[in-house]
Design an enzyme around this catalytic site. Structure first.
Site, mmCIF file in Angstrom:
data_model
loop_
_atom_site.group_PDB
_atom_site.id
_atom_site.type_symbol
_atom_site.label_atom_id
_atom_site.label_comp_id
_atom_site.label_asym_id
_atom_site.label_seq_id
_atom_site.Cartn_x
_atom_site.Cartn_y
_atom_site.Cartn_z
ATOM 1 N N GLN A 199 0.856 -1.184 0.000
ATOM 2 C CA GLN A 199 0.000 0.000 0.000
ATOM 3 C C GLN A 199 0.893 1.236 0.000
ATOM 4 O O GLN A 199 1.736 1.403 0.871
ATOM 5 C CB GLN A 199 -0.909 -0.001 1.230
ATOM 6 N N VAL A 236 -0.138 4.665 -0.226
ATOM 7 C CA VAL A 236 -0.682 5.810 0.500
ATOM 8 C C VAL A 236 -1.552 5.256 1.628
ATOM 9 O O VAL A 236 -2.478 4.486 1.360
ATOM 10 C CB VAL A 236 -1.524 6.722 -0.426
ATOM 11 N N HIS A 244 -7.987 3.299 -0.579
ATOM 12 C CA HIS A 244 -8.302 3.739 -1.942
ATOM 13 C C HIS A 244 -8.421 2.536 -2.862
ATOM 14 O O HIS A 244 -7.793 1.511 -2.646
ATOM 15 C CB HIS A 244 -7.271 4.739 -2.477
ATOM 16 N N HIS A 257 -8.267 1.659 -6.958
ATOM 17 C CA HIS A 257 -7.982 2.064 -8.329
ATOM 18 C C HIS A 257 -9.060 1.428 -9.199
ATOM 19 O O HIS A 257 -9.244 0.209 -9.164
ATOM 20 C CB HIS A 257 -6.617 1.540 -8.792
#
Length: 135
Positions: free
Chosen positions: A91, A93, A97, A99
């Protein structure tokens, strides 16, 4: 807090696909396909394991909406939805999240892993998972 995605959300400096009180979607700085979009919870949560179920549900609803729009608007043949959660997953960040990557038959790349894990787990991992999930 030093979170790149929270900074984008607060500064309103992203190329927005959608903005909402619970989930938002924006273009990444270096897209790997035309229309590549990141979908994130609007408030900070580090990963899948930290995300409250209702926030995850709304985030995934936006993932689905963005994916469907990629088919209808961009003519995508399909989508890849990628997530990495936790330090062992690469990971990049520490803000949950997804994509959402539009795909076409002739796009010339693959998002599938090309290798296999070298990690070994004692016993039958699927049986252990099934027992723990049922438990």
């Amino acid at each position: 807090m030093n979170c790149a995605f929270c900074a984008l959300i607060q500064a309103d400096s992203a190329r927005w696909v959608a903005r909402g009180p619970v989930a938002s979607a924006f273009a990444p700085l270096t897209p790997i396909a035309p229309g590549h979009t990141l979908v994130v919870p609007t408030s900070h949560v580090a990963d899948l394991f930290e995300t409250p179920p209702e926030v995850l549900a709304e985030t995934m609803a936006l993932v689905r909406r963005v994916a469907g729009t990629m088919r209808s608007t961009l003519g995508a043949d399909g989508v890849n939805i990628l997530n990495a959660s936790g330090p062992g997953s690469e990971q990049s960040v520490p803000h949950l999240h997804f994509h959402v990557i539009p795909r076409w038959h002739d796009d010339g790349f693959s998002t599938w892993p090309t290798g296999r894990s070298q990690h070994h787990v004692q016993g039958d991992p699927i049986a252990r998972l099934a027992s723990a999930v049922a438990g």
